[in-house]
Write a protein that holds these residues in place. Structure first.
Motif, PDB file in Angstrom:
ATOM      1  N   PHE A   1       0.858  -1.356   0.135  1.00 45.25           N
ATOM      2  CA  PHE A   1      -0.013   0.049   0.007  1.00 45.25           C
ATOM      3  C   PHE A   1       0.718   1.330  -0.005  1.00 45.25           C
ATOM      4  CE2 PHE A   1      -2.919  -2.979   1.999  1.00 45.25           C
ATOM      5  CZ  PHE A   1      -4.087  -2.668   1.233  1.00 45.25           C
TER       6      PHE A   1
ATOM      7  N   PHE B   1      -0.230   5.112   0.754  1.00 45.14           N
ATOM      8  CA  PHE B   1      -1.187   6.239   0.982  1.00 45.14           C
ATOM      9  C   PHE B   1      -1.065   7.640   0.670  1.00 45.14           C
ATOM     10  CE2 PHE B   1      -1.637   2.442   3.858  1.00 45.14           C
ATOM     11  CZ  PHE B   1      -2.965   1.808   3.356  1.00 45.14           C
TER      12      PHE B   1
ATOM     13  N   GLN C   1      -1.654  10.001   2.564  1.00 45.98           N
ATOM     14  CA  GLN C   1      -1.138  10.548   3.952  1.00 45.98           C
ATOM     15  C   GLN C   1       0.331   9.919   4.260  1.00 45.98           C
ATOM     16  OE1 GLN C   1      -4.370   9.395   3.835  1.00 45.98           O
ATOM     17  NE2 GLN C   1      -5.716  11.014   4.740  1.00 45.98           N
TER      18      GLN C   1
ATOM     19  N   HIS D   1       1.140   7.485   6.151  1.00 42.38           N
ATOM     20  CA  HIS D   1       0.915   6.732   7.251  1.00 42.38           C
ATOM     21  C   HIS D   1       2.286   6.086   7.898  1.00 42.38           C
ATOM     22  CE1 HIS D   1      -3.327   7.167   7.463  1.00 42.38           C
ATOM     23  NE2 HIS D   1      -3.593   6.774   6.506  1.00 42.38           N
ATOM     24  N   LEU D   2       3.130   6.876   8.076  1.00 43.80           N
ATOM     25  CA  LEU D   2       4.373   6.440   8.721  1.00 43.80           C
ATOM     26  C   LEU D   2       4.317   6.425  10.179  1.00 43.80           C
ATOM     27  CD1 LEU D   2       7.180   7.947   6.362  1.00 43.80           C
ATOM     28  CD2 LEU D   2       6.188   5.777   6.123  1.00 43.80           C
ATOM     29  N   LEU D   3       5.003   5.332  10.919  1.00 43.72           N
ATOM     30  CA  LEU D   3       4.896   5.362  12.332  1.00 43.72           C
ATOM     31  C   LEU D   3       5.942   6.580  12.675  1.00 43.72           C
ATOM     32  CD1 LEU D   3       5.407   1.721  13.477  1.00 43.72           C
ATOM     33  CD2 LEU D   3       3.133   3.066  13.064  1.00 43.72           C
TER      34      LEU D   3
ATOM     35  N   ARG E   1       8.140   8.835  15.344  1.00 39.58           N
ATOM     36  CA  ARG E   1       9.174   8.637  16.378  1.00 39.58           C
ATOM     37  C   ARG E   1       9.864   7.260  16.011  1.00 39.58           C
ATOM     38  NH1 ARG E   1       6.848  10.459  22.069  1.00 39.58           N
ATOM     39  NH2 ARG E   1       5.268  11.922  21.504  1.00 39.58           N
TER      40      ARG E   1
ATOM     41  N   LYS F   1      13.040   1.286  10.558  1.00 42.22           N
ATOM     42  CA  LYS F   1      11.986   0.390  11.166  1.00 42.22           C
ATOM     43  C   LYS F   1      10.548   0.544  10.502  1.00 42.22           C
ATOM     44  CE  LYS F   1      14.032  -1.188  15.061  1.00 42.22           C
ATOM     45  NZ  LYS F   1      14.315  -0.373  15.887  1.00 42.22           N
TER      46      LYS F   1
ATOM     47  N   LEU G   1       8.278  -2.720   8.945  1.00 41.18           N
ATOM     48  CA  LEU G   1       7.043  -3.075   9.545  1.00 41.18           C
ATOM     49  C   LEU G   1       6.154  -4.122   9.170  1.00 41.18           C
ATOM     50  CD1 LEU G   1       5.196  -1.887  11.931  1.00 41.18           C
ATOM     51  CD2 LEU G   1       3.768  -0.667  10.289  1.00 41.18           C
ATOM     52  N   PRO G   2       5.785  -4.038   7.603  1.00 40.50           N
ATOM     53  CA  PRO G   2       5.240  -5.444   7.241  1.00 40.50           C
ATOM     54  C   PRO G   2       5.669  -6.599   7.410  1.00 40.50           C
ATOM     55  CG  PRO G   2       5.449  -3.804   5.327  1.00 40.50           C
ATOM     56  CD  PRO G   2       6.237  -3.297   6.660  1.00 40.50           C
TER      57      PRO G   2
ATOM     58  N   ILE H   1       7.177  -7.590  10.314  1.00 37.51           N
ATOM     59  CA  ILE H   1       6.692  -7.923  11.553  1.00 37.51           C
ATOM     60  C   ILE H   1       5.722  -8.843  11.454  1.00 37.51           C
ATOM     61  CG2 ILE H   1       5.930  -7.207  13.794  1.00 37.51           C
ATOM     62  CD1 ILE H   1       8.584  -5.763  13.367  1.00 37.51           C
TER      63      ILE H   1
ATOM     64  N   ARG I   1       8.386   0.768   2.068  1.00 40.24           N
ATOM     65  CA  ARG I   1       7.644  -0.204   2.766  1.00 40.24           C
ATOM     66  C   ARG I   1       6.961  -1.028   2.131  1.00 40.24           C
ATOM     67  NH1 ARG I   1       3.885   3.095   6.768  1.00 40.24           N
ATOM     68  NH2 ARG I   1       2.805   3.310   4.863  1.00 40.24           N
TER      69      ARG I   1
END
Lengths: 403, 244
Positions: free
Chosen positions: B87, B89, B91, B93-95, B97, B102, B106-107, B109, B154
């Protein structure tokens, strides 16, 4: 391991929000610290109780002249307790190993040559050695013959040997009590202090009871009767029986207070526990309240955090997190917080316990048991208050959450 | 690779049924670069959610790599999203901090097997989008264009069947937007399947095929004769900047 990676995500989030994490932890820290202190004091107190009961004699009762419930020094003005009372107890109460009277006088001057000290003088029967499990370490103890012949002999405590005789062999030497000359025939085993009240056991002289009453004190009453039961389980009942017997013999009517008191090992234990119990109850309330309030705070912060992190949850769902993964992440956050709080709380509690043990008369023993209990409480609180937020997070629909 | 067959989606709000998608059918073959275009309210977001297995259609069939998504449960759909869909997006949509590295990881994980060389893969992905020197930067230290490129890295990390981008340039200036489009074109040249959903015709014309939605139906579905070249646009921008 997938589950470990997901747990790691929960912990990363805690590490990234340290202040929030601390607030989540505060209640657990206080609660577990209080719990640790309670258990340390409890354990310390029980050890002290055991020691005091051991010294007093687990099968012993003391019938002491004078009312009230306090420990010696007794009321020496009461003159109603007699040798006949001791005889009556021996005859009428069954299941006793012995009942032996003792006369006592406190702060008596002892003289030997130029030295002079103050000590406690006890007049005893030969059974006294048995009743207190306290025998002569040097020389001999008081014998039946000594009592029968009212002989002018005495057995001294180790402190008297040290202070009056300068540590030299006192056997065969004489000392003066109230101008009565007595020959030292033995030295008692070293006993140390009584603990708690700080009285020194070894600063005493024992004489045959007849010698003490007639020659030294000139009285016909005794100070106390030490009673040893054959069976600890009968002690309460025997104490009642003795109480009735003595009341009858002293003609005490129901509306008048006793002129004696009976102290048992159980009463000694109660007295030692007394102050610690109040503090423990207070701390127990603090621990319970902290864990409850802390848990509610934890839950609310987690709920807020779920609301704040809706998009994060949506993203995690989009890249492949299942509902279970999200649940696991938030439950991990909750459990990590309480677990970390538990570690800190245990450390704080142990430190406080050590300080109490050092700085106050209250006994406190740090051990592993409160730590095991703390782990259980931490998991319980973390689970109980973490499940609801975690479920709410897991229920979010990815499409809604990403909006 | 993917087939849509009579996809319908109707939202119920109380007793009122609002049909958003009214029978959508098309196929996408591996390696295609497809733009799905439509004005707002034509159902393109709804279609994107269904393509991305974030939502289920009310009726119809959606087969992805020969598996009908309609029959899968929530956990299975999560698994599909993890393995087959990357995906991107609007916006980002990163985490917050959290480092770029990292974020890219994420995916993985949530994948069943976390490759030993995961960090190398993530570094390669970041290098591919031109962020080799930003690996340890946090989103707040990156520009919008850079953040979106982290998001693309990502999306690539699990080597998915398709990249699904929803208005990927919507929050970017035109230069950053062109950079993102250039990356998509490069991915397409490398043989990846890319689906971009947008309301912007200029953006859509970078794709090789254009599907236009109108009122929940497909209004057009045609190949783009001469897709716009993002690299050339970037070069032109650089030129005009230098001239000025």
């Amino acid at each position: 391991m997938r589950v470990l990676r997901i747990a790691g995500e929960g912990m990363n989030s805690l590490a990234a929000n340290k202040l929030r994490t601390f607030f989540m932890m505060a209640g657990t820290i206080v609660g577990i610290a209080a719990l640790t202190v309670i258990m340390a004091i409890g354990k310390g107190t029980e050890k002290k109780v055991m020691k005091r009961v051991e010294v007093f004699g687990p099968r012993a009762m003391m019938l002491i002249a004078g009312g009230g419930r306090a420990l010696p020094p007794p009321d020496t003005s009461v003159t109603t307790l007699t040798l006949d009372d001791a005889q009556a107890i021996r005859e009428e109460v069954t299941g006793l190993e012995m009942a032996t009277p003792q006369a006592w006088q406190f702060g008596v001057s002892l003289k030997h040559e130029a030295s002079q000290i103050q000590a406690v003088v006890w007049g005893v029967e030969p059974q006294w050695h048995e009743a207190w499990d306290w025998h002569a370490a040097e020389g001999e103890g008081i014998s039946d013959e000594d009592v029968a012949t009212m002989s002018r002999v005495c057995v001294i405590g180790s402190a008297v040997k040290r202070d009056l005789f300068g540590g030299t062999d006192p056997i065969g030497k004489s000392l003066y009590i109230n101008k009565v000359s007595l020959t030292v025939k033995g030295v008692l085993e070293h006993r140390g202090t009584t603990g708690g009240d700080g009285g020194e056991f070894d600063n005493r002289v024992i004489l045959p009871i007849t010698t003490a009453m007639r020659r030294v004190m000139n009285v016909d009453h005794v100070g106390a009767i030490r009673i040893i039961t054959q069976d600890v389980s009968l002690m309460e009942q025997q104490a009642r029986q003795i109480e009735d017997l003595i009341r009858r013999r002293h003609h005490i009517t129901p509306d008048v207070e006793d002129d004696f008191r009976i102290i048992t090992a159980a009463i000694i234990a109660d007295m030692v526990r007394g102050t610690s119990r109040t503090l423990s109850l207070l701390l127990m309330a603090l621990a319970g309240l902290s864990l409850l309030v802390g848990g509610v705070v934890l839950m609310n912060i987690l709920l807020i955090s779920v609301a704040e992190r809706t998009r994060e949850i949506g993203l995690r769902r989009a890249v492949g997190a299942t509902r279970g993964d999200i649940f696991a992440q938030f439950l991990t956050e909750s459990l990590s917080v309480t677990f970390l709080g538990m570690l800190l709380g245990s450390a704080v509690g142990a430190a406080i316990s050590l300080a109490i043990g050092r700085l106050t008369p209250m006994p406190a023993i740090v051990s592993w048991e409160p730590f095991a209990l703390a782990i259980a409480f931490a998991l319980l609180v973390g689970t109980f208050f973490g499940v609801q937020p975690a479920r709410r997070a897991a229920r979010l629909h990815p499409v809604e959450a990403l909006r | 690779m993917l087939q849509l067959e009579g996809i319908e989606k109707t939202y119920l709000s109380g007793d009122v049924a609002t049909p958003v998608l009214k029978g959508i059918s098309f196929e996408v073959n591996p390696g295609e670069y497809v733009a799905i275009m439509g004005a707002s309210g034509t159902g393109k977001s709804t279609l994107m959610n269904i393509l991305g297995c974030l939502d289920k259609p009310t009726a119809g069939h959606y087969r992805l790599d020969d598996v009908d998504m309609v029959n899968l449960d929530d956990d299975e759909l999560s698994h599909v999203r993890n393995h087959k869909i990357g995906f991107v997006f609007q916006q980002f949509h990163l985490l917050q901090r959290t480092s770029a590295l990292k974020n890219v990881l994420l995916p993985l994980i949530y994948s069943d097997d976390y490759p030993e060389e995961a960090e190398d893969l993530a570094e390669n992905a970041l290098t591919m989008v031109g962020l080799a020197d930003r690996i340890d930067y946090r989103p707040s230290q990156l520009s919008g264009g850079q953040q979106q490129r982290v998001a693309i890295a990502r999306a690539l990390i699990t080597n998915p069947s398709m990249i699904l981008a929803d208005e990927p340039t919507g929050n970017l200036d035109s230069r950053s937007g062109s950079e993102v489009m250039a990356i998509f074109q490069r991915l397409h040249r490398d043989g990846r399947t890319v689906i971009v959903i947008t309301h912007d015709r200029d953006l859509a014309e970078h794709a090789n095929r254009l599907i236009v939605l109108d009122d929940g139906r497909i209004a057009e579905d045609e190949l783009v004769d001469e897709p716009r070249d993002a690299e050339a646009e970037l070069a032109a921008m650089t030129q005009s900047e230098e001239a000025a």
